[in-house]
Design a protein around this motif. Structure first.
Motif, PDB file in Angstrom:
ATOM      1  N   GLN A  68       0.697  -1.056  -0.006  1.00 18.46           N
ATOM      2  CA  GLN A  68       0.123  -0.143   0.079  1.00 18.46           C
ATOM      3  C   GLN A  68       0.649   1.152  -0.004  1.00 18.46           C
ATOM      4  OE1 GLN A  68      -3.223   0.531  -0.306  1.00 18.46           O
ATOM      5  NE2 GLN A  68      -3.391   2.699   0.373  1.00 18.46           N
ATOM      6  N   LEU A  69       1.909   1.348   0.830  1.00 15.46           N
ATOM      7  CA  LEU A  69       2.846   2.510   1.050  1.00 15.46           C
ATOM      8  C   LEU A  69       3.426   2.860  -0.404  1.00 15.46           C
ATOM      9  CD1 LEU A  69       4.010   2.096   4.846  1.00 15.46           C
ATOM     10  CD2 LEU A  69       2.489   3.850   3.713  1.00 15.46           C
ATOM     11  N   SER A  70       4.152   1.575  -0.963  1.00 13.16           N
ATOM     12  CA  SER A  70       4.690   1.701  -2.192  1.00 13.16           C
ATOM     13  C   SER A  70       4.068   2.354  -3.373  1.00 13.16           C
ATOM     14  CB  SER A  70       5.432   0.075  -2.474  1.00 13.16           C
ATOM     15  OG  SER A  70       6.418  -0.300  -1.434  1.00 13.16           O
ATOM     16  N   TYR A  71       2.779   1.581  -3.278  1.00 18.55           N
ATOM     17  CA  TYR A  71       2.004   2.082  -4.643  1.00 18.55           C
ATOM     18  C   TYR A  71       1.463   3.296  -4.485  1.00 18.55           C
ATOM     19  CZ  TYR A  71      -2.132   2.210  -7.493  1.00 18.55           C
ATOM     20  OH  TYR A  71      -2.902   2.543  -8.492  1.00 18.55           O
ATOM     21  N   SER A  72       1.408   3.937  -3.114  1.00 16.77           N
ATOM     22  CA  SER A  72       1.059   5.153  -2.803  1.00 16.77           C
ATOM     23  C   SER A  72       2.178   6.442  -3.250  1.00 16.77           C
ATOM     24  CB  SER A  72       0.691   5.514  -1.397  1.00 16.77           C
ATOM     25  OG  SER A  72      -0.536   4.753  -0.845  1.00 16.77           O
ATOM     26  N   GLN A  73       3.480   5.912  -2.827  1.00 15.82           N
ATOM     27  CA  GLN A  73       4.604   6.704  -2.974  1.00 15.82           C
ATOM     28  C   GLN A  73       4.798   6.638  -4.698  1.00 15.82           C
ATOM     29  OE1 GLN A  73       7.576   4.730  -0.991  1.00 15.82           O
ATOM     30  NE2 GLN A  73       6.779   5.353   1.006  1.00 15.82           N
ATOM     31  N   LYS A  74       4.723   5.868  -5.464  1.00 20.79           N
ATOM     32  CA  LYS A  74       4.849   5.785  -6.873  1.00 20.79           C
ATOM     33  C   LYS A  74       3.776   6.674  -7.382  1.00 20.79           C
ATOM     34  CE  LYS A  74       4.589   2.514 -10.725  1.00 20.79           C
ATOM     35  NZ  LYS A  74       4.472   1.164 -11.018  1.00 20.79           N
ATOM     36  N   VAL A  75       2.593   6.520  -7.057  1.00 20.63           N
ATOM     37  CA  VAL A  75       1.364   7.401  -7.695  1.00 20.63           C
ATOM     38  C   VAL A  75       1.483   8.934  -7.392  1.00 20.63           C
ATOM     39  CG1 VAL A  75      -1.000   7.588  -7.451  1.00 20.63           C
ATOM     40  CG2 VAL A  75      -0.292   5.278  -7.794  1.00 20.63           C
ATOM     41  N   LEU A  76       1.953   9.149  -6.117  1.00 21.04           N
ATOM     42  CA  LEU A  76       1.911  10.463  -5.692  1.00 21.04           C
ATOM     43  C   LEU A  76       2.616  11.001  -6.541  1.00 21.04           C
ATOM     44  CD1 LEU A  76       1.499   9.961  -1.909  1.00 21.04           C
ATOM     45  CD2 LEU A  76       0.075  11.039  -3.235  1.00 21.04           C
ATOM     46  N   ALA A  77       4.173  10.324  -6.671  1.00 18.58           N
ATOM     47  CA  ALA A  77       5.143  11.092  -7.395  1.00 18.58           C
ATOM     48  C   ALA A  77       5.002  11.168  -9.022  1.00 18.58           C
ATOM     49  CB  ALA A  77       6.386  10.278  -7.376  1.00 18.58           C
ATOM     50  N   ALA A  78       4.410  10.165  -9.584  1.00 20.37           N
ATOM     51  CA  ALA A  78       4.055   9.938 -10.968  1.00 20.37           C
ATOM     52  C   ALA A  78       2.939  10.761 -11.503  1.00 20.37           C
ATOM     53  CB  ALA A  78       3.696   8.512 -11.328  1.00 20.37           C
ATOM     54  N   GLN A  79       2.004  11.073 -10.557  1.00 20.74           N
ATOM     55  CA  GLN A  79       0.764  11.714 -10.859  1.00 20.74           C
ATOM     56  C   GLN A  79       0.862  13.106 -10.277  1.00 20.74           C
ATOM     57  OE1 GLN A  79      -1.349  11.099 -13.255  1.00 20.74           O
ATOM     58  NE2 GLN A  79      -0.232   9.020 -13.503  1.00 20.74           N
ATOM     59  N   LYS A  80       1.917  13.571  -9.422  1.00 22.30           N
ATOM     60  CA  LYS A  80       1.895  14.884  -8.728  1.00 22.30           C
ATOM     61  C   LYS A  80       0.738  15.222  -7.929  1.00 22.30           C
ATOM     62  CE  LYS A  80       5.183  16.755 -12.268  1.00 22.30           C
ATOM     63  NZ  LYS A  80       5.542  15.438 -13.028  1.00 22.30           N
ATOM     64  N   ILE A  81       0.418  14.284  -7.247  1.00 25.40           N
ATOM     65  CA  ILE A  81      -0.876  14.370  -6.404  1.00 25.40           C
ATOM     66  C   ILE A  81      -0.411  15.226  -5.298  1.00 25.40           C
ATOM     67  CG2 ILE A  81      -2.574  13.244  -5.028  1.00 25.40           C
ATOM     68  CD1 ILE A  81      -2.970  12.542  -8.193  1.00 25.40           C
ATOM     69  N   GLN A  82      -1.094  16.257  -4.801  1.00 23.26           N
ATOM     70  CA  GLN A  82      -0.996  17.145  -3.729  1.00 23.26           C
ATOM     71  C   GLN A  82      -2.104  17.163  -2.671  1.00 23.26           C
ATOM     72  OE1 GLN A  82       1.882  19.186  -3.583  1.00 23.26           O
ATOM     73  NE2 GLN A  82       2.420  18.096  -5.408  1.00 23.26           N
ATOM     74  N   ALA A  83      -3.133  16.597  -2.994  1.00 24.49           N
ATOM     75  CA  ALA A  83      -4.177  16.293  -1.973  1.00 24.49           C
ATOM     76  C   ALA A  83      -5.331  15.263  -2.641  1.00 24.49           C
ATOM     77  CB  ALA A  83      -5.042  17.695  -1.840  1.00 24.49           C
ATOM     78  N   THR A  84      -5.899  14.776  -2.049  1.00 22.68           N
ATOM     79  CA  THR A  84      -7.134  13.870  -2.064  1.00 22.68           C
ATOM     80  C   THR A  84      -8.483  14.413  -1.894  1.00 22.68           C
ATOM     81  OG1 THR A  84      -6.867  12.702   0.060  1.00 22.68           O
ATOM     82  CG2 THR A  84      -5.641  11.535  -2.071  1.00 22.68           C
ATOM     83  N   PRO A  85      -9.517  14.198  -2.463  1.00 20.69           N
ATOM     84  CA  PRO A  85      -9.520  13.445  -3.782  1.00 20.69           C
ATOM     85  C   PRO A  85      -8.934  14.430  -5.111  1.00 20.69           C
ATOM     86  CG  PRO A  85     -11.613  14.034  -3.346  1.00 20.69           C
ATOM     87  CD  PRO A  85     -10.923  14.681  -2.023  1.00 20.69           C
ATOM     88  N   THR A  86      -8.304  13.819  -5.883  1.00 25.93           N
ATOM     89  CA  THR A  86      -7.768  14.188  -7.062  1.00 25.93           C
ATOM     90  C   THR A  86      -8.730  13.195  -8.345  1.00 25.93           C
ATOM     91  OG1 THR A  86      -5.750  14.934  -6.353  1.00 25.93           O
ATOM     92  CG2 THR A  86      -6.020  14.703  -8.651  1.00 25.93           C
ATOM     93  N   VAL A  87      -9.283  13.851  -9.105  1.00 31.09           N
ATOM     94  CA  VAL A  87      -9.846  12.953 -10.075  1.00 31.09           C
ATOM     95  C   VAL A  87      -9.419  13.651 -11.473  1.00 31.09           C
ATOM     96  CG1 VAL A  87     -11.927  12.169 -11.304  1.00 31.09           C
ATOM     97  CG2 VAL A  87     -12.080  12.442  -8.614  1.00 31.09           C
ATOM     98  N   LYS A  88      -8.872  12.642 -12.424  1.00 29.00           N
ATOM     99  CA  LYS A  88      -8.488  13.053 -13.812  1.00 29.00           C
ATOM    100  C   LYS A  88      -9.320  12.340 -14.654  1.00 29.00           C
ATOM    101  CE  LYS A  88      -3.810  13.979 -12.307  1.00 29.00           C
ATOM    102  NZ  LYS A  88      -2.291  13.816 -12.465  1.00 29.00           N
ATOM    103  N   LEU A  89      -9.579  13.354 -15.765  1.00 20.16           N
ATOM    104  CA  LEU A  89     -10.302  12.769 -17.008  1.00 20.16           C
ATOM    105  C   LEU A  89      -9.434  12.889 -18.143  1.00 20.16           C
ATOM    106  CD1 LEU A  89     -13.003  12.099 -18.367  1.00 20.16           C
ATOM    107  CD2 LEU A  89     -13.622  14.552 -18.614  1.00 20.16           C
ATOM    108  N   ASN A  90      -9.259  11.798 -18.551  1.00 19.65           N
ATOM    109  CA  ASN A  90      -8.030  11.560 -19.662  1.00 19.65           C
ATOM    110  C   ASN A  90      -6.894  12.382 -19.345  1.00 19.65           C
ATOM    111  OD1 ASN A  90      -9.578   9.834 -21.169  1.00 19.65           O
ATOM    112  ND2 ASN A  90     -10.436  11.731 -22.632  1.00 19.65           N
ATOM    113  N   GLY A  91      -6.277  12.339 -17.997  1.00 17.69           N
ATOM    114  CA  GLY A  91      -5.135  12.774 -17.812  1.00 17.69           C
ATOM    115  C   GLY A  91      -5.173  14.337 -17.197  1.00 17.69           C
ATOM    116  N   THR A  92      -6.244  14.673 -17.317  1.00 17.27           N
ATOM    117  CA  THR A  92      -6.311  16.426 -16.896  1.00 17.27           C
ATOM    118  C   THR A  92      -7.250  16.439 -15.750  1.00 17.27           C
ATOM    119  OG1 THR A  92      -6.049  17.285 -19.144  1.00 17.27           O
ATOM    120  CG2 THR A  92      -7.273  18.397 -17.446  1.00 17.27           C
TER     121      THR A  92
END
Length: 252
Positions: free
Chosen positions: A206-230
């Motif tokens: 769970q932690l490893s996936y979170s770190q990967k996603v946060l970095a790759a998607q540049k997530i600053q807060a939740t929830p974040t929802v993207k439509l076709n990457g935007t």
């Protein structure tokens, strides 16, 4: 102790307190940034007397059977009718995040309905964004427990129960015995589910996936929802009709 020494000691303690306060504030911003925006939308709708604004914030009702749900090897979960690959709606959420709970309450059914109508491929990304306790451990336990479920329909039911039973941010929650019970309520029948939850075997994943996603998607807060990457703006995100319009327009 001399006056100078007392002053230095006081200064050091004050610096530590300031650092701790800053860390708490960072986590608080993660929790409330979206929540505040959602609240502003609601206030504007009621205070301004705009019927349109009020109507667009009404949650949808279940329209029928949900689209097929499949759990992926990385822990993400896809909800889509067969053959539907576009547009893609990525939902980045934390089970301990109050704003995520509010998004599920307000717009959760819209995501389900749109997927069931074959108008989008919805992908859930349960992550842990918090760094402070007890919110971090609460989130990891919940996310790790969700990873113990391989059946998509059961996973979605469990997902909804986690938000429904979200604990306070100020005390330990999502305890193993609670997670096991909610799994039963969600219809989880896998014989290894209880042992998987109580052992905490998926915590590191769970932690490893979170770190990967946060970095790759540049997530600053939740929830974040993207439509076709935007990223979808918060006003549309917490207004089911505007959210539906945005997604269906992308599907054309």
């Amino acid at each position: 102790m001399s006056k100078g020494q007392r002053t230095q000691t006081k200064s050091a303690r004050e610096k530590i307190k300031e650092q701790q306060a800053a860390a708490r504030m960072r986590d608080r911003r993660k929790r409330v940034a979206t929540y505040a925006t959602a609240g502003a939308v609601a206030v504007a709708a009621v205070g301004g007397g705009w019927w349109y604004a009020v109507s667009t914030s009404r949650s949808e009702e279940a329209a029928g059977a949900i689209a097929p749900v499949s759990v992926q090897s990385d822990g993400s979960v896809v909800m889509a009718k067969q053959g539907v690959t576009q547009p893609v709606v990525d939902i980045y959420e934390d089970f301990q995040c109050p704003a995520c709970k509010e998004l599920e309450r307000v717009s959760g059914q819209t995501f389900k309905n749109i997927a069931a109508e074959g108008k989008a491929k919805v992908v859930y990304h349960p992550i842990t964004i918090f760094s402070q306790e007890p919110t971090k451990s609460n989130s990891v336990r919940a996310g790790g427990a969700a990873r113990c479920i391989a059946d998509g329909k059961q996973w979605l039911a469990f997902h909804d129960l986690l938000f429904k039973n979200q604990p306070s941010e100020t005390s330990p929650g999502f305890q193993p015995n609670q997670l096991v019970e909610w799994g039963k309520q969600a219809g989880v029948t896998a014989p290894g589910f209880e042992q998987c939850v109580t052992s905490g075997k998926n915590a590191q994943a769970q932690l490893s996936y979170s770190q990967k996603v946060l970095a790759a998607q540049k997530i600053q807060a939740t929830p974040t929802v993207k439509l076709n990457g935007t990223e979808i703006d918060n006003q549309a995100l917490f207004s089911p009709q505007q959210l539906r319009d945005a997604i269906t327009e992308a599907a054309k």
